[in-house]
Structures are given as C-alpha cells and as structure tokens.
Write a protein that holds these residues in place. Structure first.
Motif, PDB file in Angstrom:
ATOM      1  N   ALA A  96       0.823  -1.206   0.000  1.00  0.00           N
ATOM      2  CA  ALA A  96       0.000   0.000   0.000  1.00  0.00           C
ATOM      3  C   ALA A  96       0.860   1.260   0.000  1.00  0.00           C
ATOM      4  O   ALA A  96       0.558   2.231  -0.710  1.00  0.00           O
ATOM      5  CB  ALA A  96      -0.911  -0.012   1.227  1.00  0.00           C
ATOM      6  N   TYR A  97       1.930   1.236   0.782  1.00  0.00           N
ATOM      7  CA  TYR A  97       2.801   2.411   0.849  1.00  0.00           C
ATOM      8  C   TYR A  97       3.448   2.671  -0.503  1.00  0.00           C
ATOM      9  O   TYR A  97       3.527   3.810  -0.975  1.00  0.00           O
ATOM     10  CB  TYR A  97       3.875   2.206   1.923  1.00  0.00           C
ATOM     11  CG  TYR A  97       4.496   3.498   2.405  1.00  0.00           C
ATOM     12  CD1 TYR A  97       5.295   4.287   1.562  1.00  0.00           C
ATOM     13  CD2 TYR A  97       4.291   3.955   3.699  1.00  0.00           C
ATOM     14  CE1 TYR A  97       5.856   5.465   1.994  1.00  0.00           C
ATOM     15  CE2 TYR A  97       4.841   5.147   4.143  1.00  0.00           C
ATOM     16  CZ  TYR A  97       5.621   5.896   3.289  1.00  0.00           C
ATOM     17  OH  TYR A  97       6.176   7.076   3.710  1.00  0.00           O
ATOM     18  N   LYS A  98       3.917   1.610  -1.149  1.00  0.00           N
ATOM     19  CA  LYS A  98       4.541   1.740  -2.473  1.00  0.00           C
ATOM     20  C   LYS A  98       3.550   2.330  -3.477  1.00  0.00           C
ATOM     21  O   LYS A  98       3.861   3.281  -4.203  1.00  0.00           O
ATOM     22  CB  LYS A  98       5.029   0.363  -2.920  1.00  0.00           C
ATOM     23  CG  LYS A  98       5.178   0.165  -4.430  1.00  0.00           C
ATOM     24  CD  LYS A  98       6.261   1.019  -5.053  1.00  0.00           C
ATOM     25  CE  LYS A  98       6.401   0.693  -6.533  1.00  0.00           C
ATOM     26  NZ  LYS A  98       7.142   1.713  -7.264  1.00  0.00           N
ATOM     27  N   MET A  99       2.345   1.786  -3.515  1.00  0.00           N
ATOM     28  CA  MET A  99       1.334   2.253  -4.460  1.00  0.00           C
ATOM     29  C   MET A  99       0.976   3.711  -4.195  1.00  0.00           C
ATOM     30  O   MET A  99       0.967   4.541  -5.117  1.00  0.00           O
ATOM     31  CB  MET A  99       0.086   1.371  -4.349  1.00  0.00           C
ATOM     32  CG  MET A  99      -1.100   1.868  -5.154  1.00  0.00           C
ATOM     33  SD  MET A  99      -2.512   0.718  -5.012  1.00  0.00           S
ATOM     34  CE  MET A  99      -3.829   1.727  -5.683  1.00  0.00           C
ATOM     35  N   CYS A 100       0.695   4.030  -2.958  1.00  0.00           N
ATOM     36  CA  CYS A 100       0.265   5.390  -2.640  1.00  0.00           C
ATOM     37  C   CYS A 100       1.423   6.384  -2.713  1.00  0.00           C
ATOM     38  O   CYS A 100       1.206   7.567  -3.007  1.00  0.00           O
ATOM     39  CB  CYS A 100      -0.384   5.424  -1.257  1.00  0.00           C
ATOM     40  SG  CYS A 100      -2.015   4.650  -1.254  1.00  0.00           S
ATOM     41  N   GLY A 101       2.637   5.915  -2.479  1.00  0.00           N
ATOM     42  CA  GLY A 101       3.792   6.791  -2.694  1.00  0.00           C
ATOM     43  C   GLY A 101       3.903   7.195  -4.150  1.00  0.00           C
ATOM     44  O   GLY A 101       4.150   8.366  -4.483  1.00  0.00           O
ATOM     45  N   ASP A 102       3.710   6.224  -5.044  1.00  0.00           N
ATOM     46  CA  ASP A 102       3.731   6.532  -6.476  1.00  0.00           C
ATOM     47  C   ASP A 102       2.612   7.502  -6.851  1.00  0.00           C
ATOM     48  O   ASP A 102       2.818   8.447  -7.622  1.00  0.00           O
ATOM     49  CB  ASP A 102       3.563   5.245  -7.291  1.00  0.00           C
ATOM     50  CG  ASP A 102       4.828   4.393  -7.309  1.00  0.00           C
ATOM     51  OD1 ASP A 102       5.859   4.845  -6.781  1.00  0.00           O
ATOM     52  OD2 ASP A 102       4.778   3.269  -7.844  1.00  0.00           O
ATOM     53  N   ILE A 103       1.428   7.276  -6.298  1.00  0.00           N
ATOM     54  CA  ILE A 103       0.290   8.148  -6.619  1.00  0.00           C
ATOM     55  C   ILE A 103       0.548   9.572  -6.125  1.00  0.00           C
ATOM     56  O   ILE A 103       0.198  10.549  -6.798  1.00  0.00           O
ATOM     57  CB  ILE A 103      -1.005   7.568  -6.019  1.00  0.00           C
ATOM     58  CG1 ILE A 103      -1.385   6.275  -6.750  1.00  0.00           C
ATOM     59  CG2 ILE A 103      -2.154   8.579  -6.100  1.00  0.00           C
ATOM     60  CD1 ILE A 103      -2.537   5.521  -6.130  1.00  0.00           C
ATOM     61  N   ARG A 104       1.178   9.704  -4.979  1.00  0.00           N
ATOM     62  CA  ARG A 104       1.494  11.042  -4.467  1.00  0.00           C
ATOM     63  C   ARG A 104       2.467  11.768  -5.402  1.00  0.00           C
ATOM     64  O   ARG A 104       2.327  12.969  -5.651  1.00  0.00           O
ATOM     65  CB  ARG A 104       2.095  10.924  -3.062  1.00  0.00           C
ATOM     66  CG  ARG A 104       1.083  10.470  -2.022  1.00  0.00           C
ATOM     67  CD  ARG A 104       1.753   9.967  -0.758  1.00  0.00           C
ATOM     68  NE  ARG A 104       2.449  11.028  -0.043  1.00  0.00           N
ATOM     69  CZ  ARG A 104       3.222  10.815   1.015  1.00  0.00           C
ATOM     70  NH1 ARG A 104       3.402   9.570   1.472  1.00  0.00           N
ATOM     71  NH2 ARG A 104       3.813  11.824   1.622  1.00  0.00           N
ATOM     72  N   LEU A 105       3.436  11.026  -5.928  1.00  0.00           N
ATOM     73  CA  LEU A 105       4.382  11.632  -6.869  1.00  0.00           C
ATOM     74  C   LEU A 105       3.686  11.995  -8.183  1.00  0.00           C
ATOM     75  O   LEU A 105       3.924  13.056  -8.764  1.00  0.00           O
ATOM     76  CB  LEU A 105       5.545  10.683  -7.129  1.00  0.00           C
ATOM     77  CG  LEU A 105       6.469  10.414  -5.934  1.00  0.00           C
ATOM     78  CD1 LEU A 105       7.440   9.299  -6.267  1.00  0.00           C
ATOM     79  CD2 LEU A 105       7.231  11.673  -5.530  1.00  0.00           C
ATOM     80  N   LEU A 106       2.802  11.123  -8.650  1.00  0.00           N
ATOM     81  CA  LEU A 106       2.076  11.385  -9.885  1.00  0.00           C
ATOM     82  C   LEU A 106       1.102  12.546  -9.721  1.00  0.00           C
ATOM     83  O   LEU A 106       0.847  13.299 -10.669  1.00  0.00           O
ATOM     84  CB  LEU A 106       1.321  10.133 -10.327  1.00  0.00           C
ATOM     85  CG  LEU A 106       2.197   8.975 -10.807  1.00  0.00           C
ATOM     86  CD1 LEU A 106       1.374   7.696 -10.944  1.00  0.00           C
ATOM     87  CD2 LEU A 106       2.870   9.308 -12.136  1.00  0.00           C
ATOM     88  N   ALA A 107       0.556  12.705  -8.507  1.00  0.00           N
ATOM     89  CA  ALA A 107      -0.336  13.836  -8.246  1.00  0.00           C
ATOM     90  C   ALA A 107       0.423  15.151  -8.367  1.00  0.00           C
ATOM     91  O   ALA A 107      -0.100  16.152  -8.879  1.00  0.00           O
ATOM     92  CB  ALA A 107      -0.957  13.703  -6.859  1.00  0.00           C
ATOM     93  N   ASN A 108       1.678  15.150  -7.918  1.00  0.00           N
ATOM     94  CA  ASN A 108       2.505  16.344  -8.069  1.00  0.00           C
ATOM     95  C   ASN A 108       2.737  16.672  -9.536  1.00  0.00           C
ATOM     96  O   ASN A 108       2.778  17.847  -9.935  1.00  0.00           O
ATOM     97  CB  ASN A 108       3.848  16.141  -7.365  1.00  0.00           C
ATOM     98  CG  ASN A 108       4.820  17.271  -7.642  1.00  0.00           C
ATOM     99  OD1 ASN A 108       5.705  17.149  -8.478  1.00  0.00           O
ATOM    100  ND2 ASN A 108       4.638  18.384  -6.951  1.00  0.00           N
ATOM    101  N   LEU A 109       2.844  15.630 -10.364  1.00  0.00           N
ATOM    102  CA  LEU A 109       3.039  15.820 -11.803  1.00  0.00           C
ATOM    103  C   LEU A 109       1.720  16.122 -12.527  1.00  0.00           C
ATOM    104  O   LEU A 109       1.734  16.399 -13.733  1.00  0.00           O
ATOM    105  CB  LEU A 109       3.668  14.564 -12.414  1.00  0.00           C
ATOM    106  CG  LEU A 109       5.052  14.165 -11.884  1.00  0.00           C
ATOM    107  CD1 LEU A 109       5.500  12.860 -12.538  1.00  0.00           C
ATOM    108  CD2 LEU A 109       6.068  15.262 -12.116  1.00  0.00           C
ATOM    109  N   LYS A 110       0.627  16.022 -11.780  1.00  0.00           N
ATOM    110  CA  LYS A 110      -0.721  16.272 -12.333  1.00  0.00           C
ATOM    111  C   LYS A 110      -1.104  15.255 -13.411  1.00  0.00           C
ATOM    112  O   LYS A 110      -1.915  15.542 -14.288  1.00  0.00           O
ATOM    113  CB  LYS A 110      -0.846  17.699 -12.871  1.00  0.00           C
ATOM    114  CG  LYS A 110      -0.661  18.778 -11.811  1.00  0.00           C
ATOM    115  CD  LYS A 110      -0.819  20.172 -12.390  1.00  0.00           C
ATOM    116  CE  LYS A 110      -0.756  21.233 -11.305  1.00  0.00           C
ATOM    117  NZ  LYS A 110       0.506  21.233 -10.546  1.00  0.00           N
ATOM    118  N   GLU A 111      -0.527  14.070 -13.343  1.00  0.00           N
ATOM    119  CA  GLU A 111      -0.850  13.008 -14.298  1.00  0.00           C
ATOM    120  C   GLU A 111      -1.991  12.129 -13.799  1.00  0.00           C
ATOM    121  O   GLU A 111      -2.891  11.757 -14.549  1.00  0.00           O
ATOM    122  CB  GLU A 111       0.379  12.147 -14.576  1.00  0.00           C
ATOM    123  CG  GLU A 111       1.482  12.881 -15.334  1.00  0.00           C
ATOM    124  CD  GLU A 111       2.593  11.953 -15.765  1.00  0.00           C
ATOM    125  OE1 GLU A 111       2.477  10.720 -15.555  1.00  0.00           O
ATOM    126  OE2 GLU A 111       3.596  12.445 -16.312  1.00  0.00           O
TER     127      GLU A 111
END
Length: 493
Positions: A269-284
């Motif tokens: 879960a941490y890995k998945m949500c960590g990626d999503i947090r980074l992608l949210a910063n990229l607005k993707e």
C-alpha cells in the motif's frame, strides 16, 4: 473578562468527551473489523469455547448434562457487563469474572463451566478465532481491491506514460502496466494471506502448562480421550489444525507471522500510494477529490492527496508492529510469562484495524482514480525526442547514411536541445533541429511517425492482459463469492 491564563486553566468537563478516543476506531476502521476486536466478540467467543469444551467433555463421557449445555447455549448473549466487571475487580482476574457472570445466568451449568481449563484456554483460543476472522475480512477486501485495479489496468493498458528510474525520465511504459506493478505486490500478499489462513492453528485444549495433566486426570488416565477432546473442541470451533505442543500459551511466534503478513500488505500500500502522491505532483494521476473537499485551509487551490497520505501514515505504523511481536516472542520464559499480555492487547487489534483501513482506502482510491491523458502525453512528448533518436538514426542508416557521423550530429543536437530546456526553460526543440539538418533529409518526411509513443511501449498491453489472465483472474474466480459480498464499510475516507 477572563485572562488567557484563566481560560487555559479552567478546562470544562464533558463526560463523553473527556476520555481518549482511539482514532482507529473513532475515525477510520470499518464496523466489521471493529466488531471482530470488540468486547462482545471476545467474550461471546469465550462462552462459545466453554460450550465447546462442555460438549466435547460430554461426548467423551464426563458428567456433563445436555440440560447444562442447552442452558449455556440459551444464555450465550446474556452478558451482565457490570456484574462481570465487579467480579473481575473482586478477583483481579478477568476470566474468573466472566466465569461467574456466565454462571450467574446459567446456575445449572455453573459447576462445569471451565472444567479442567486454564485462562489461556479461552484467552488464547479466542485470540486465534479473532485473528482468523480478521484475516478473512482482509482477504475479502483485498480480492475486491484486485478486481477494481484489474479493470483500471485493462482500461489504461495502452496509455503511454513516461517511465522513471531513480525518479529520472527513462523509457516509456503505460499507465495500465504501472498499475500491474502495484497489483503484483498485492497478489503476493493474497498468497501469503491464504497460507496464513490455511496454516493458522488453534491452541486447543492443552492445560495449565501445556501438559494436559488436568484433563488426563478427568479422563482417568485415558490418553486417547484427552487427544480426542482437543480434536473435538477445535472441530467445533471450525479449525482443522492445532498446535502440536504448547506451554501455557500458544507460541507467540504465530503473532509475529500474522503481523508479518499484514506488514506485507502495508508495504504494498505504501509503495502504491507513494507513487500516486508523486504522480499527483506531476498532475498526471490523482486520487478521488470530493466536490466540496478542502485541500488546504490557507491555499484554496490545492488538491492534496490526503487518502494516499493517510494510507502511507497507517502503513508505516503497521510495518513497525512485527518487531514488537518478535521481541515479545523472544522474551517468553519457559512455559510463559505475562509480559506478553498488555502489548498483545494493543498490537493485535491495532494491526488489523489499521490494515482494514489501509485496504479500504486503496479500494476507494483505485475505484475513483483520475487520469489526465493530455498532461501525460505532454510529458511524454517533452522527453520522447531524446528516446526516439535511436529510431531516427537507424532509419537514416538504412537509407544509406553513415552511422558514426549521424550519431555525432544527434549528440550535438541533443546537447543543444537539452540546454534550451534546462537553461532557457523552453520546449524541447530536438526534432526541429533534426528536421532542419540536411544530414537527416532521408527521414524528414516521416520523423513524426518515428516518434509515435505507441512504438516505445514494448509489450505493455500484452503484459497487462497476460498478468490479469494468469495471476489475477484465478484469484477472482476462486473467490467469486467474496466479490458478491457487500462491504459494510463506513470508513471516513
């Protein structure tokens, strides 16, 4: 008018709000998981254990009457909580408090309640029942999560996106393929969870220090009946396995193994949500964001990834709990010490309550994830010219060009384009430079076709299809009954 110091000192008293509220229960966990670790579940299971023991003892010839067993069955949910607490305070013993509370409403059965047993008979076996039921709930939610994620991966299996290594631009992948990386971890977690459920043993009927001496005495030295008693009680409680030997308690290594499985779910879960947090910063890609949700009390424009952050926060906690279970197991002297009790009352329920919230949050995120294809494409096209140079080079060589000369020209143009991007903050103009260079005249009319993102995603769509078919669909098929069960989730996500 009161001074600030007076205001601070004169704290009001509100009876129902002046005690600590556990956030896992008050704010996050589902009613289902909260029930598994509730007093009702715990003490009702104690009574089930007493009924199972009496039933098995009767079947094997002890002087336990059907009337006594039926009385216990009839009163199983009639718990006088106040009386039990009074007796616990009097005896300073929780089990004896509830023995007397049960006996109060079952006067005929009172003489045989807890016959031959020690406190760990109800305590440890109930812990295992609660662990089993909690594991089953986590499994159900993971299966439903995989179903949602499989649909997301399939939908976006061809959507090219920039891949990252070291969080630096690398080759292209697809949004769906990246989702399978998250899913692969969860598939491994489901497998570990299945093994844990399959292998989970009861403590069974083992006696005060695990020797079964009391039961051997009750059955006049008949070892066969003592073994049959242990087997029958476990069967009545729905278990096919039991620990072969024990001290007073079941080995606390079992707690560690269970928490290690929950830690694995949390890591995924941490890995998945960590990626999503980074992608949210990229607005993707962004997690669901409610229409009236406020991202920041000061910066009204913000869309903070609060669900993913909450998931990471709770996951970090669960990942730390196996170490406590390991220390507890290692510190058990001989047949048992009581320094395991207080910490287990905390870490076992909290590990499951937090994991329950984590998986529910993942489901909520995956089910409502926003994908922004135009932002994704813009980022792809800003980096793709560099990646496409090898295709351009090969096409020119096939048209009769000199590979070494063309390679040097591409290097020079790439360095110049990089300086424009980094030094001037402008768009990548590498393709324009190549189009303007006569050395690349052979491909000027088809450069655009050479940089189609779909040419750079390899087998991503096929990998998504294969992964879902080979790894996910078998799980969903095996547990199709779980997919039909509605979640009674009221988690504040």
């Amino acid at each position: 008018m009161a001074s600030f110091a007076e205001l601070a000192a004169n704290e009001p008293f509100t009876a129902d709000k002046n005690v600590y509220e556990h956030p896992l229960v008050q704010r996050y966990a589902s009613k289902e998981m909260s029930y598994v670790w509730s007093p009702v579940k715990k003490f009702r299971t104690w009574r089930l254990m007493w009924i199972a023991l009496a039933t098995a003892e009767q079947e094997l010839g002890l002087d336990v009457t059907t009337e006594q067993i039926e009385e216990m069955k009839a009163q199983i949910d009639n718990i006088d909580w106040e009386y039990a607490e009074q007796k616990e305070a009097e005896f300073r013993h929780d089990v004896m408090g509830h023995v007397h509370a049960f006996g109060k409403v079952c006067p005929k059965a009172m003489p045989i309640i807890h016959l031959g047993a020690t406190s760990c008979y109800v305590g440890d076996n109930t812990d295992i029942v609660q662990i089993r039921d909690a594991l089953l709930l986590v499994r159900r939610k993971l299966v439903k999560l995989l179903a949602v994620m499989a649909a997301f991966a399939d939908k976006h299996k061809e959507l090219a996106t920039l891949g990252f290594t070291h969080y630096q631009p690398a080759q292209l992948t697809t949004v769906g393929k990246r989702c399978t990386l998250w899913m692969q971890d969860l598939v491994l977690d489901v497998a570990a969870l299945e093994r844990c459920i399959e292998d989970l043993p009861m403590r069974g009927v083992k006696g005060t220090t695990g020797t079964q001496a009391t039961f051997l005495q009750l059955f006049d030295g008949d070892h066969g009946k003592v073994k049959a008693l242990n087997k029958r009680v476990c069967e009545l409680m729905g278990f096919e396995k039991w620990i072969p030997v024990s001290g007073q308690t079941y080995t606390r290594k079992l707690d560690y193994q269970v928490l290690a499985v929950l830690s694995g779910v949390s890591q995924s879960a941490y890995k998945m949500c960590g990626d999503i947090r980074l992608l949210a910063n990229l607005k993707e890609i962004e997690e669901p964001f409610a229409k009236t949700q406020i991202g920041s009390s000061a910066m009204a424009y913000k869309r903070n990834p609060m669900r993913s952050e909450r998931t990471c926060s709770l996951a970090r906690y669960v990942m730390g709990l196996p170490a406590m279970a390991a220390q507890t197991h290692s510190a058990q002297w001989f047949e048992r010490t009581l320094d395991d009790s207080a910490i287990r009352r905390i870490i076992l329920p909290e590990a499951f309550l937090a994991t329950d919230v984590i998986v529910t949050l993942l489901h909520n995120i995956a089910d409502g994830m926003h994908v922004w294809p135009q932002v994704i494409r813009a980022r792809v096209m800003s980096e793709l010219p560099f990646m496409a140079t090898e295709n351009i080079l090969m096409a020119c060589v096939q048209a009769g060009g000199d590979r070494q000369e063309l390679h040097e020209l591409i290097r020079v143009h790439s360095m110049a384009a990089g300086m424009v991007v980094k030094g001037e903050g402008k768009a990548n103009d590498l393709l324009e430079r190549i189009k303007a260079d006569p050395a690349f005249k052979a491909v000027h009319d088809r450069i655009d076709s050479l940089i189609d993102p779909q040419l750079f995603i390899g087998r991503c769509p096929e990998q998504v299809d294969e992964f879902i078919a080979e790894c996910v669909t078998p799980i969903l098929t095996q547990h199709k009954d779980l997919l039909a069960v509605a979640n009674a989730d009221d988690v504040n996500v």
